[in-house]
Write a protein that holds these residues in place. Sequence first.
Motif, short mmCIF file in Angstrom:
data_model
loop_
_atom_site.label_atom_id
_atom_site.label_comp_id
_atom_site.label_asym_id
_atom_site.label_seq_id
_atom_site.Cartn_x
_atom_site.Cartn_y
_atom_site.Cartn_z
N THR A 197 9.91 2.77 -6.02
CA THR A 197 10.44 1.46 -5.63
C THR A 197 10.64 0.60 -6.87
OG1 THR A 197 8.15 0.74 -5.22
CG2 THR A 197 9.46 1.44 -3.32
N SER A 198 11.50 -0.40 -6.74
CA SER A 198 11.83 -1.24 -7.88
C SER A 198 11.90 -2.71 -7.48
CB SER A 198 13.18 -0.82 -8.48
OG SER A 198 13.59 -1.73 -9.48
N TYR A 199 11.33 -3.56 -8.32
CA TYR A 199 11.49 -5.01 -8.20
C TYR A 199 12.51 -5.53 -9.20
CZ TYR A 199 7.67 -5.51 -4.92
OH TYR A 199 6.89 -5.44 -3.80
N ALA A 200 13.01 -4.64 -10.04
CA ALA A 200 14.06 -5.04 -10.97
C ALA A 200 15.39 -5.18 -10.22
CB ALA A 200 14.19 -4.01 -12.09
N GLY B 155 0.82 -1.21 0.00
CA GLY B 155 0.00 0.00 0.00
C GLY B 155 0.85 1.25 0.00
N TYR B 156 1.98 1.20 0.69
CA TYR B 156 2.94 2.31 0.70
C TYR B 156 3.47 2.55 -0.70
CZ TYR B 156 7.24 4.78 2.30
OH TYR B 156 8.28 5.68 2.52
N MET B 157 3.86 1.47 -1.39
CA MET B 157 4.38 1.60 -2.75
C MET B 157 3.33 2.19 -3.69
SD MET B 157 6.71 -1.81 -3.23
CE MET B 157 5.89 -2.96 -2.12
N ALA B 158 2.06 1.81 -3.49
CA ALA B 158 1.00 2.32 -4.36
C ALA B 158 0.74 3.80 -4.14
CB ALA B 158 -0.29 1.53 -4.11
N LEU B 159 1.13 4.34 -3.00
CA LEU B 159 0.96 5.77 -2.73
C LEU B 159 2.09 6.61 -3.32
CD1 LEU B 159 -0.18 5.68 1.01
CD2 LEU B 159 -1.61 6.15 -1.00
N GLY B 160 3.16 5.96 -3.78
CA GLY B 160 4.32 6.67 -4.26
C GLY B 160 4.19 7.20 -5.68
N GLU B 161 5.32 7.72 -6.19
CA GLU B 161 5.35 8.25 -7.55
C GLU B 161 5.40 7.14 -8.59
OE1 GLU B 161 5.19 11.10 -9.10
OE2 GLU B 161 4.96 12.37 -7.34
N GLY B 162 6.18 6.10 -8.30
CA GLY B 162 6.33 5.06 -9.32
C GLY B 162 6.74 3.73 -8.74
N LEU B 163 6.38 2.67 -9.45
CA LEU B 163 6.77 1.31 -9.09
C LEU B 163 7.35 0.66 -10.33
CD1 LEU B 163 4.61 -1.24 -7.06
CD2 LEU B 163 5.99 -1.94 -9.01
N ILE B 164 8.58 0.17 -10.22
CA ILE B 164 9.23 -0.50 -11.35
C ILE B 164 9.11 -2.00 -11.15
CG2 ILE B 164 11.43 -0.82 -12.54
CD1 ILE B 164 12.21 2.00 -11.54
N ASP B 165 8.50 -2.67 -12.11
CA ASP B 165 8.25 -4.10 -11.95
C ASP B 165 9.51 -4.92 -12.24
OD1 ASP B 165 8.47 -4.39 -14.74
OD2 ASP B 165 6.29 -4.34 -15.04
N ALA B 166 9.37 -6.25 -12.15
CA ALA B 166 10.53 -7.13 -12.30
C ALA B 166 11.13 -7.07 -13.70
CB ALA B 166 10.12 -8.57 -11.98
N ASP B 167 10.35 -6.61 -14.69
CA ASP B 167 10.85 -6.48 -16.06
C ASP B 167 11.49 -5.12 -16.33
OD1 ASP B 167 9.96 -9.06 -16.77
OD2 ASP B 167 7.93 -8.30 -17.11
N GLY B 168 11.53 -4.28 -15.30
CA GLY B 168 12.14 -2.97 -15.46
C GLY B 168 11.21 -1.90 -15.99
N VAL B 169 9.91 -2.21 -16.07
CA VAL B 169 8.93 -1.23 -16.58
C VAL B 169 8.43 -0.38 -15.42
CG1 VAL B 169 6.71 -0.92 -17.74
CG2 VAL B 169 8.24 -2.80 -18.41
N ARG B 170 8.49 0.93 -15.60
CA ARG B 170 8.02 1.84 -14.56
C ARG B 170 6.54 2.14 -14.75
NH1 ARG B 170 10.80 7.07 -11.74
NH2 ARG B 170 8.90 8.09 -11.00
N HIS B 171 5.80 2.07 -13.63
CA HIS B 171 4.36 2.33 -13.64
C HIS B 171 4.06 3.49 -12.71
CE1 HIS B 171 3.59 -1.57 -15.65
NE2 HIS B 171 4.58 -2.00 -14.88
N ARG B 172 3.23 4.39 -13.18
CA ARG B 172 2.82 5.55 -12.39
C ARG B 172 1.88 5.11 -11.28
NH1 ARG B 172 3.43 10.90 -10.74
NH2 ARG B 172 1.40 11.82 -10.31
N MET B 173 2.19 5.50 -10.03
CA MET B 173 1.31 5.20 -8.92
C MET B 173 0.54 6.47 -8.53
SD MET B 173 1.58 1.89 -8.13
CE MET B 173 1.52 1.60 -9.91
N ALA B 174 0.00 6.52 -7.32
CA ALA B 174 -0.91 7.62 -6.95
C ALA B 174 -0.21 8.96 -6.84
CB ALA B 174 -1.61 7.30 -5.63
N GLY B 175 1.10 8.98 -6.54
CA GLY B 175 1.85 10.23 -6.48
C GLY B 175 1.59 11.07 -5.25
N LEU B 176 1.00 10.49 -4.21
CA LEU B 176 0.78 11.24 -2.98
C LEU B 176 2.03 11.31 -2.11
CD1 LEU B 176 -2.79 9.99 -2.03
CD2 LEU B 176 -2.15 12.24 -2.87
N LEU B 177 2.98 10.43 -2.39
CA LEU B 177 4.29 10.45 -1.78
C LEU B 177 5.33 10.41 -2.89
CD1 LEU B 177 3.76 7.87 1.12
CD2 LEU B 177 3.94 10.35 1.38
N GLY B 178 6.56 10.80 -2.58
CA GLY B 178 7.60 10.81 -3.61
C GLY B 178 8.30 9.48 -3.79
#
Length: 435
Positions: A355-358, A329-352
């Motif tokens: 995070t990365s799974y790559a 839930g913390y990660m979903a509140l952030g600016e971005g989440l990078i998945d295991a394939d290295g693709v960055r996804h825009r999250m809610a942006g309420l925090l800066g």
Amino acid sequence: MTPGLMIAAPASGTGKTTVMLGLLRALRDDGVAVQPFKSGPDYIDPAFHRAASGRASFNLDSWSMPGAMLDTLAGKADDADFALAEGSMGLFDGVAKPGTTGNGASADIARRMGWPVVLVIDVSGQAQSAAATALGFSRYDPSVTIAGVILNRVASPRHERLARSGMDAVGIRVFGALPRRGDLKLPERHLGLVQAVEHPDLDVRIGEYATFLRAHVDIAALREAATAGVQGPSDPVWIRPPAQRIALAQDAAFSFTYAHVLEGWRRAGAEILPFSPLADERPAADADLVWLPGGYPELHAGRLAEARNFHAGLVKHAGTRPVHGECGGYMALGEGLIDADGVRHRMAGLLGLVTSYAQRKMHLGYRRASLRSPMGGFASGASLAGHEFHYSTILEQPDAALADVTDAQGEAVPETGSYRGRVTGTFFHMIAPAA
């Protein structure tokens, strides 16, 4: 008082979860109201326990929970016929520095509740030598009763005879012997078992486990070996809710909630308002607090990135009332989440937070946090005990630290959580207020 047992093992990976699920279902099918428990901070196994038994499973954790809370939770078995607890890791495995009532070992719970322990022993690659392991466990701590063993992954009738002869020689009771069955293993991913809700045939699988256990384990003898545990206290201790009306994210991306936390909130009169970010739902407009629990947002990052209605609801709520996220839930509140394939996804942006799974790195262990800023309904200065378990790496965290966080040894950890305005997030999952 309700009789109970603990299913434990010398180590992880011995098959105790399969045994636990099979026993829960077999007992339920026999008309026994069986109350499941899980030792330690695990938020995946209890969902399987519920599917097998029809009752919510409660975690019992000696490092983070005060004794009165442990006894309160044990009282959930007062209206059941039988209590069955599943241990974690090896029976005596815990942290070096004790916490509230113990070091987090399953043995702490068995000892406090007075439950005898049945060890599930993987005998693959050995025979009579398994008895030395069982004997060592039976003598290691006289305050913990080892009722006997269930032999697992037995290769043949001859193998079973040899393993049983070793147990007979040292006076260890054998409740059953399970032949090796590779098809009975549940699939796993990086945090353990794949979630119960993701198994379309879970009920059938658990039924197969029950049939397997009935054929090879003396279930009646197990029930006879149980002893009465503690009775729930007259003045129960539950976690108090952080708000009156709590909008709680609940779906395949956000499912890591502890049953004792929700029970405490409800018992205090809080109203829990579930919503699904994956279905692009907004939190209830009249909620006092939005709470995003942990889960697997990295597996659904694309859908979460497109959940514009969900994002807009969070932004609107955060303008006047608190929003909190735990781990996923913390990660979903952030600016971005990078998945295991290295693709960055825009999250809610309420925090800066980014995070990365790559760049995977395991973060695991107990946590104690002293809040620097209010977190939902928790005041600044409050102390919380919890647990952290994830593989994500922080790339950016520009916001102010939410708490001073230490591990079980009292050493500071860098995952302090963060806050911006009314929005807060932590990587640890709260288990109880810290003493």
